[in-house]
Design a protein around this motif. Sequence first.
Motif, PDB file in Angstrom:
ATOM      1  N   THR A   1       0.925  -1.330  -0.101  1.00 48.19           N
ATOM      2  CA  THR A   1      -0.073  -0.030   0.027  1.00 48.19           C
ATOM      3  C   THR A   1       0.707   1.351   0.142  1.00 48.19           C
ATOM      4  O   THR A   1       0.640   2.306  -0.782  1.00 48.19           O
ATOM      5  N   LEU A   2       1.874   1.170   0.762  1.00 51.24           N
ATOM      6  CA  LEU A   2       2.520   2.370   1.007  1.00 51.24           C
ATOM      7  C   LEU A   2       3.467   2.860  -0.189  1.00 51.24           C
ATOM      8  O   LEU A   2       3.646   3.596  -0.958  1.00 51.24           O
ATOM      9  N   GLN A   3       4.091   1.515  -1.054  1.00 56.36           N
ATOM     10  CA  GLN A   3       4.660   1.711  -2.356  1.00 56.36           C
ATOM     11  C   GLN A   3       3.846   2.201  -3.730  1.00 56.36           C
ATOM     12  O   GLN A   3       4.164   3.046  -4.221  1.00 56.36           O
ATOM     13  N   THR A   4       2.661   1.732  -3.268  1.00 58.38           N
ATOM     14  CA  THR A   4       1.456   2.239  -4.310  1.00 58.38           C
ATOM     15  C   THR A   4       1.331   3.646  -4.349  1.00 58.38           C
ATOM     16  O   THR A   4       1.224   4.385  -5.206  1.00 58.38           O
TER      17      THR A   4
ATOM     18  N   ARG B   1      -0.735   9.747  -5.007  1.00 59.14           N
ATOM     19  CA  ARG B   1      -1.859   9.554  -4.464  1.00 59.14           C
ATOM     20  C   ARG B   1      -2.360   8.410  -3.292  1.00 59.14           C
ATOM     21  O   ARG B   1      -1.846   7.611  -3.304  1.00 59.14           O
ATOM     22  N   TYR B   2      -3.169   9.240  -2.715  1.00 53.19           N
ATOM     23  CA  TYR B   2      -3.947   8.349  -1.467  1.00 53.19           C
ATOM     24  C   TYR B   2      -4.551   7.203  -2.314  1.00 53.19           C
ATOM     25  O   TYR B   2      -4.898   7.131  -3.580  1.00 53.19           O
ATOM     26  N   SER B   3      -4.668   6.056  -1.378  1.00 51.44           N
ATOM     27  CA  SER B   3      -5.556   4.901  -1.721  1.00 51.44           C
ATOM     28  C   SER B   3      -7.042   5.117  -2.504  1.00 51.44           C
ATOM     29  O   SER B   3      -7.403   4.659  -3.303  1.00 51.44           O
ATOM     30  N   ASP B   4      -7.541   6.357  -2.077  1.00 41.38           N
ATOM     31  CA  ASP B   4      -8.805   6.785  -2.577  1.00 41.38           C
ATOM     32  C   ASP B   4      -8.629   7.646  -3.765  1.00 41.38           C
ATOM     33  O   ASP B   4      -9.484   8.220  -4.417  1.00 41.38           O
TER      34      ASP B   4
ATOM     35  N   ASN C   1       1.585  17.153   0.085  1.00 45.63           N
ATOM     36  CA  ASN C   1       3.014  17.649   0.553  1.00 45.63           C
ATOM     37  C   ASN C   1       3.894  16.339   0.876  1.00 45.63           C
ATOM     38  O   ASN C   1       3.465  15.423   1.385  1.00 45.63           O
ATOM     39  N   SER C   2       5.281  16.483   0.293  1.00 44.18           N
ATOM     40  CA  SER C   2       6.193  15.303   0.398  1.00 44.18           C
ATOM     41  C   SER C   2       6.488  15.006   1.850  1.00 44.18           C
ATOM     42  O   SER C   2       6.605  13.637   2.051  1.00 44.18           O
ATOM     43  N   ARG C   3       6.179  15.738   2.738  1.00 46.22           N
ATOM     44  CA  ARG C   3       6.235  15.544   4.152  1.00 46.22           C
ATOM     45  C   ARG C   3       5.222  14.352   4.703  1.00 46.22           C
ATOM     46  O   ARG C   3       5.390  13.692   5.715  1.00 46.22           O
ATOM     47  N   LEU C   4       4.162  14.439   4.119  1.00 44.46           N
ATOM     48  CA  LEU C   4       3.198  13.345   4.288  1.00 44.46           C
ATOM     49  C   LEU C   4       3.831  11.836   3.869  1.00 44.46           C
ATOM     50  O   LEU C   4       3.322  10.952   4.666  1.00 44.46           O
ATOM     51  N   ILE C   5       4.577  11.792   2.987  1.00 48.37           N
ATOM     52  CA  ILE C   5       5.268  10.563   2.723  1.00 48.37           C
ATOM     53  C   ILE C   5       6.060  10.066   3.768  1.00 48.37           C
ATOM     54  O   ILE C   5       6.181   9.020   4.113  1.00 48.37           O
ATOM     55  N   ALA C   6       6.940  10.995   4.508  1.00 48.73           N
ATOM     56  CA  ALA C   6       7.684  10.636   5.567  1.00 48.73           C
ATOM     57  C   ALA C   6       6.903  10.254   6.676  1.00 48.73           C
ATOM     58  O   ALA C   6       7.432   9.193   7.354  1.00 48.73           O
ATOM     59  N   GLY C   7       5.759  10.865   6.820  1.00 50.51           N
ATOM     60  CA  GLY C   7       5.058  10.479   8.043  1.00 50.51           C
ATOM     61  C   GLY C   7       4.513   9.231   7.908  1.00 50.51           C
ATOM     62  O   GLY C   7       4.221   8.145   8.689  1.00 50.51           O
ATOM     63  N   MET C   8       4.038   8.676   6.585  1.00 51.24           N
ATOM     64  CA  MET C   8       3.811   7.401   6.329  1.00 51.24           C
ATOM     65  C   MET C   8       4.616   6.543   6.667  1.00 51.24           C
ATOM     66  O   MET C   8       4.333   4.879   6.934  1.00 51.24           O
ATOM     67  N   GLU C   9       5.990   6.781   6.228  1.00 50.39           N
ATOM     68  CA  GLU C   9       7.106   5.558   6.162  1.00 50.39           C
ATOM     69  C   GLU C   9       7.346   5.343   7.447  1.00 50.39           C
ATOM     70  O   GLU C   9       7.489   4.461   8.107  1.00 50.39           O
ATOM     71  N   ARG C  10       7.219   6.415   8.648  1.00 53.67           N
ATOM     72  CA  ARG C  10       7.302   6.180   9.919  1.00 53.67           C
ATOM     73  C   ARG C  10       6.222   5.335  10.686  1.00 53.67           C
ATOM     74  O   ARG C  10       6.443   4.398  11.170  1.00 53.67           O
TER      75      ARG C  10
ATOM     76  N   GLY D   1       9.192   3.045  15.531  1.00 53.21           N
ATOM     77  CA  GLY D   1       9.367   3.574  14.095  1.00 53.21           C
ATOM     78  C   GLY D   1      10.768   3.621  13.844  1.00 53.21           C
ATOM     79  O   GLY D   1      11.181   3.039  12.653  1.00 53.21           O
ATOM     80  N   GLN D   2      11.625   4.023  14.746  1.00 49.95           N
ATOM     81  CA  GLN D   2      12.963   4.218  14.448  1.00 49.95           C
ATOM     82  C   GLN D   2      13.773   2.610  14.318  1.00 49.95           C
ATOM     83  O   GLN D   2      14.593   2.607  13.540  1.00 49.95           O
ATOM     84  N   LEU D   3      13.182   1.738  15.094  1.00 50.78           N
ATOM     85  CA  LEU D   3      13.508   0.391  14.747  1.00 50.78           C
ATOM     86  C   LEU D   3      13.334  -0.077  13.548  1.00 50.78           C
ATOM     87  O   LEU D   3      13.925  -0.944  13.023  1.00 50.78           O
ATOM     88  N   GLY D   4      12.214   0.086  13.399  1.00 44.40           N
ATOM     89  CA  GLY D   4      11.385  -0.462  11.999  1.00 44.40           C
ATOM     90  C   GLY D   4      12.398   0.071  10.867  1.00 44.40           C
ATOM     91  O   GLY D   4      12.720  -0.585   9.790  1.00 44.40           O
ATOM     92  N   LEU D   5      12.542   1.394  10.781  1.00 39.29           N
ATOM     93  CA  LEU D   5      13.421   1.985   9.789  1.00 39.29           C
ATOM     94  C   LEU D   5      14.857   1.561   9.829  1.00 39.29           C
ATOM     95  O   LEU D   5      15.454   1.388   8.741  1.00 39.29           O
TER      96      LEU D   5
END
Length: 394
Positions: free
Chosen positions: A228-231, A237-240, A246-255, A334-338
Amino acid sequence: MPAPTSEINLATSRSLGLVAITHGEKYQQANRALEEAGFARLPNGAFTAPMTDPQVARRTASALVNRAHEHGATITTSTRPYLGDIGTEIAALLPGPWNAGLQIYAHPLWQEDLFPMLWEAGEIYRALEDHRLPFASVLKNGSGTELLLVERPGHRSGYLLGALTDREQEDPHDDPTTPHSIVLPSDPRLAARAVTHTFLPAYHRSLHHQDLNTVLHALERIREEHETLQTIKDSGRYSDGVPLRNSRLIAGMERDFADHAWLSYSDVLEHAPVLLTRCRPAATPWPEDAAVLTRLREALAHSQDAWHEWNDLGDNLYSVPRTLPDHEWSQVRGQLGLAVLPAIETWLAHTKVFERQARAAEPGGPATLSAPSPRLLTTSPTPPSASRSAPVHR
């Protein structure tokens, strides 16, 4: 409504003499009858009286009959030897260091405590549902294996053996990995042979399948969120279908993904290492999988620092009366996951190879060879829940 019961079960022991176990809603009255009759209480809650002197034994038996009548307790004489002896004899004949201890569930409600611990959906489960089982012998090997031994209800001889577990589990009736209890003969040598050659191999296969399913389910949860994140990243675009502004939204999704992924990947870190040690690709139709298995082991090795940090943090929190707020826990995860994201992606890429090799490596299966090599990781558990202890004998 039937009157509350107070019962005394009598059995014989070669080393202890006469053994009495009380049970029923008013088991304390039976306890008093035994004490007044001269029985001594053992640490496990059973009572004993020696039978070395026939005259003393007759006086004790007569006193017990009188005291039991005064306290309203019913006496039942067992056709079987003391279960504590049977459990010890079977344990001594099993491979490796085993021990056995009797547990008493004097009040009828206490035996219900066994249900969440019983990894079983066969005859011993039905026995607990349908019969009063006031005592059992628990066999332990010191490596986490615990077996429940009970007298087979409705039969004058024979025993039932099932597995106990402190793992979280699905309904055992719906879990195909659940090991089934077996009926054991009265002879301890024959019983130990059945445990060694029938029950324990099936039990270890069940553990293998449960661990494998845990890893596969964890990877599937990660895969769904990862795709889902890669798509979203690829499409912008969001799934809908709403565009990302805002590119910062991508960083938030990755976290957020890393936070959730770590929780699932911790299952992989806990259960995959021992599964990998059993894999022998050269003994399967896919010897070329050896290179992939090496990459999976390396991915686990690269995750080791994060895994130790996670467990150390849990140990520290459980040693002091405080906990992190939810948002701080999320930040840590989140830090450990990254930090382990490349390792996670390696496991996602090679899940199918791992699965077929792990299934071929089933204990006792055709691909099982000599003893496995040492584990790649020495995993420590996540913060434990309250430990299981034997019932308190009141």
